[in-house]
Motif scaffolding. Sequence first.
Motif, mmCIF file in Angstrom:
data_model
loop_
_atom_site.group_PDB
_atom_site.id
_atom_site.type_symbol
_atom_site.label_atom_id
_atom_site.label_comp_id
_atom_site.label_asym_id
_atom_site.label_seq_id
_atom_site.Cartn_x
_atom_site.Cartn_y
_atom_site.Cartn_z
ATOM 1 N N THR A 1 -6.990 -12.780 -6.029
ATOM 2 C CA THR A 1 -6.468 -11.415 -5.946
ATOM 3 C C THR A 1 -6.834 -10.640 -7.211
ATOM 4 N N THR A 2 -6.717 -11.305 -8.346
ATOM 5 C CA THR A 2 -7.015 -10.646 -9.613
ATOM 6 C C THR A 2 -8.473 -10.214 -9.670
ATOM 7 N N ARG A 3 -9.349 -11.079 -9.182
ATOM 8 C CA ARG A 3 -10.757 -10.764 -9.243
ATOM 9 C C ARG A 3 -11.101 -9.572 -8.361
ATOM 10 N N LEU A 4 -10.375 -9.452 -7.225
ATOM 11 C CA LEU A 4 -10.692 -8.394 -6.281
ATOM 12 C C LEU A 4 -10.096 -7.048 -6.665
ATOM 13 N N LEU B 1 -10.372 6.855 -1.522
ATOM 14 C CA LEU B 1 -9.332 6.002 -0.932
ATOM 15 C C LEU B 1 -9.941 4.894 -0.081
ATOM 16 N N ASP B 2 -11.033 5.205 0.574
ATOM 17 C CA ASP B 2 -11.715 4.202 1.386
ATOM 18 C C ASP B 2 -12.160 3.021 0.532
ATOM 19 N N ARG B 3 -12.514 3.286 -0.737
ATOM 20 C CA ARG B 3 -13.025 2.242 -1.627
ATOM 21 C C ARG B 3 -11.957 1.673 -2.546
ATOM 22 N N ASP B 4 -10.821 2.345 -2.641
ATOM 23 C CA ASP B 4 -9.768 1.939 -3.570
ATOM 24 C C ASP B 4 -9.027 0.715 -3.012
ATOM 25 N N GLN B 5 -9.166 -0.425 -3.679
ATOM 26 C CA GLN B 5 -8.542 -1.650 -3.189
ATOM 27 C C GLN B 5 -7.028 -1.633 -3.317
ATOM 28 N N GLU B 6 -6.500 -0.722 -4.129
ATOM 29 C CA GLU B 6 -5.047 -0.601 -4.254
ATOM 30 C C GLU B 6 -4.449 0.226 -3.123
ATOM 31 N N CYS B 7 -5.301 0.795 -2.293
ATOM 32 C CA CYS B 7 -4.838 1.596 -1.149
ATOM 33 C C CYS B 7 -5.086 0.842 0.144
ATOM 34 N N ARG B 8 -4.038 0.731 0.974
ATOM 35 C CA ARG B 8 -4.172 0.101 2.288
ATOM 36 C C ARG B 8 -3.760 1.039 3.423
ATOM 37 N N VAL B 9 -2.932 2.025 3.109
ATOM 38 C CA VAL B 9 -2.491 3.010 4.102
ATOM 39 C C VAL B 9 -2.346 4.352 3.416
ATOM 40 N N VAL B 10 -2.642 5.441 4.152
ATOM 41 C CA VAL B 10 -2.524 6.792 3.601
ATOM 42 C C VAL B 10 -1.587 7.617 4.475
ATOM 43 N N VAL B 11 -0.700 8.360 3.834
ATOM 44 C CA VAL B 11 0.146 9.346 4.520
ATOM 45 C C VAL B 11 -0.377 10.725 4.140
ATOM 46 N N ASP C 1 6.430 -20.510 10.078
ATOM 47 C CA ASP C 1 7.500 -20.840 9.138
ATOM 48 C C ASP C 1 8.702 -19.935 9.396
ATOM 49 N N LYS C 2 9.606 -20.396 10.235
ATOM 50 C CA LYS C 2 10.758 -19.580 10.639
ATOM 51 C C LYS C 2 11.782 -19.425 9.515
ATOM 52 N N SER C 3 11.698 -20.262 8.494
ATOM 53 C CA SER C 3 12.694 -20.215 7.416
ATOM 54 C C SER C 3 12.401 -19.116 6.399
ATOM 55 N N ASN C 4 11.176 -18.603 6.401
ATOM 56 C CA ASN C 4 10.782 -17.591 5.425
ATOM 57 C C ASN C 4 10.581 -16.250 6.120
ATOM 58 N N THR C 5 11.382 -15.266 5.755
ATOM 59 C CA THR C 5 11.301 -13.942 6.388
ATOM 60 C C THR C 5 10.375 -12.998 5.637
ATOM 61 N N GLU C 6 9.907 -13.404 4.458
ATOM 62 C CA GLU C 6 9.025 -12.547 3.679
ATOM 63 C C GLU C 6 7.592 -12.623 4.216
ATOM 64 N N PRO C 7 6.894 -11.506 4.285
ATOM 65 C CA PRO C 7 5.505 -11.546 4.733
ATOM 66 C C PRO C 7 4.625 -12.221 3.701
ATOM 67 N N PRO C 8 3.535 -12.835 4.104
ATOM 68 C CA PRO C 8 2.621 -13.458 3.136
ATOM 69 C C PRO C 8 1.954 -12.410 2.262
ATOM 70 N N GLU C 9 1.503 -12.833 1.103
ATOM 71 C CA GLU C 9 0.754 -11.930 0.225
ATOM 72 C C GLU C 9 -0.736 -12.068 0.502
ATOM 73 N N PHE C 10 -1.381 -10.926 0.650
ATOM 74 C CA PHE C 10 -2.809 -10.920 0.959
ATOM 75 C C PHE C 10 -3.587 -10.330 -0.204
ATOM 76 N N ALA C 11 -4.754 -10.918 -0.463
ATOM 77 C CA ALA C 11 -5.621 -10.390 -1.512
ATOM 78 C C ALA C 11 -6.147 -9.021 -1.098
ATOM 79 N N ASN C 12 -6.459 -8.207 -2.096
ATOM 80 C CA ASN C 12 -7.033 -6.897 -1.816
ATOM 81 C C ASN C 12 -8.395 -7.040 -1.151
ATOM 82 N N LEU C 13 -8.777 -6.020 -0.440
ATOM 83 C CA LEU C 13 -10.054 -6.029 0.281
ATOM 84 C C LEU C 13 -10.870 -4.821 -0.150
#
Length: 306
Positions: free
Chosen positions: A20-23, A73-83, A294-306
């Motif tokens: 994630t850090t590298r991306l 924004l299309d290239r910004d890896q810190e952006c995943r959704v725009v309002v 994994d029904k015991s964990n309600t938190e979503p997984p963390e995904f690396a930036n794209l």
Amino acid sequence: MSFTTKLRPLLSPRFMTTSTTRLMSDTTAYNCKALNVTQAAPFVFNVELNRPNKMNALNKAMWEEVGEVFTKLDRDQECRVVVLSAAGKMFSSGIDLSDLSQLASVVYSEDDIARKSMFMYQNIRHLQDLFTTIEKCKKPVIGCVHNACVGAGVDLITTTDIRLCTTDAWFCVKEVDMGLAADVGTLQRLPKVIGSQSVVSDLCLTARRMGSEEAERCGLVSTVFQTKEEMMNAAMDMATMIAAKSPVAVQGTKMNLVYSREHSVEEGLDQVAKWNMTMLQSEDLMKSAMAAMDKSNTEPPEFANL
């Protein structure tokens, strides 16, 4: 051995070679005058039309900034959704008439008609391309409309992926009353957004106002809210939900939806098969599968930036 047990070793650091850090990219600067760009939440950006004293009329500066910002924004890896929203009492009153008068000076000049026509063609195509950057942006764009959305404002919102509005919102394809055919996307995109050629022709030929209730009924917007505050809160909740999902899955979904709208079913099926022949090998698929099991964990997984 269960499928979950088999997957766990694949998710160990030895196999998860993508860092994630590298991306992560450096913070992208969004210095605008006609737009206000802020990071509203992790991976969620808000782009706000910001000419409230001019009723958010689209002038040349705003048009250029729309293209510049959504390209970034299309290239910004810190952006995943725009309002996409607007400051002030309305979404947009349409094109700035002072800019339109500048084009009129070209039309009525004594220059050669071939050269004037080429200038007009290139100018129109440039404006079209600037709005198309929203559609081409791989990040989903949620349009939020309050009060008036006129002319070029309709061109703008038809490029977004999801549209919300307030009860006082109204939409008007005003160009026919100005003596021209809409030329920045409404005539091409609105029929595909609404799905009724009759309603589209009605709106575009009469230049009548369409209220929020009719907009929701015909599919121009997904949901109508009582106030702008309620709409923006709902938009941010939706954006945060989408941003928590795999960017590989989200961006792939948007790109294939846009592609399929312009192509046959068979072409769309072939395109998504080509996309997934690579993307199904992404670590995001394994992470999502593990999280679902994994029904015991309600938190979503963390995904690396794209």
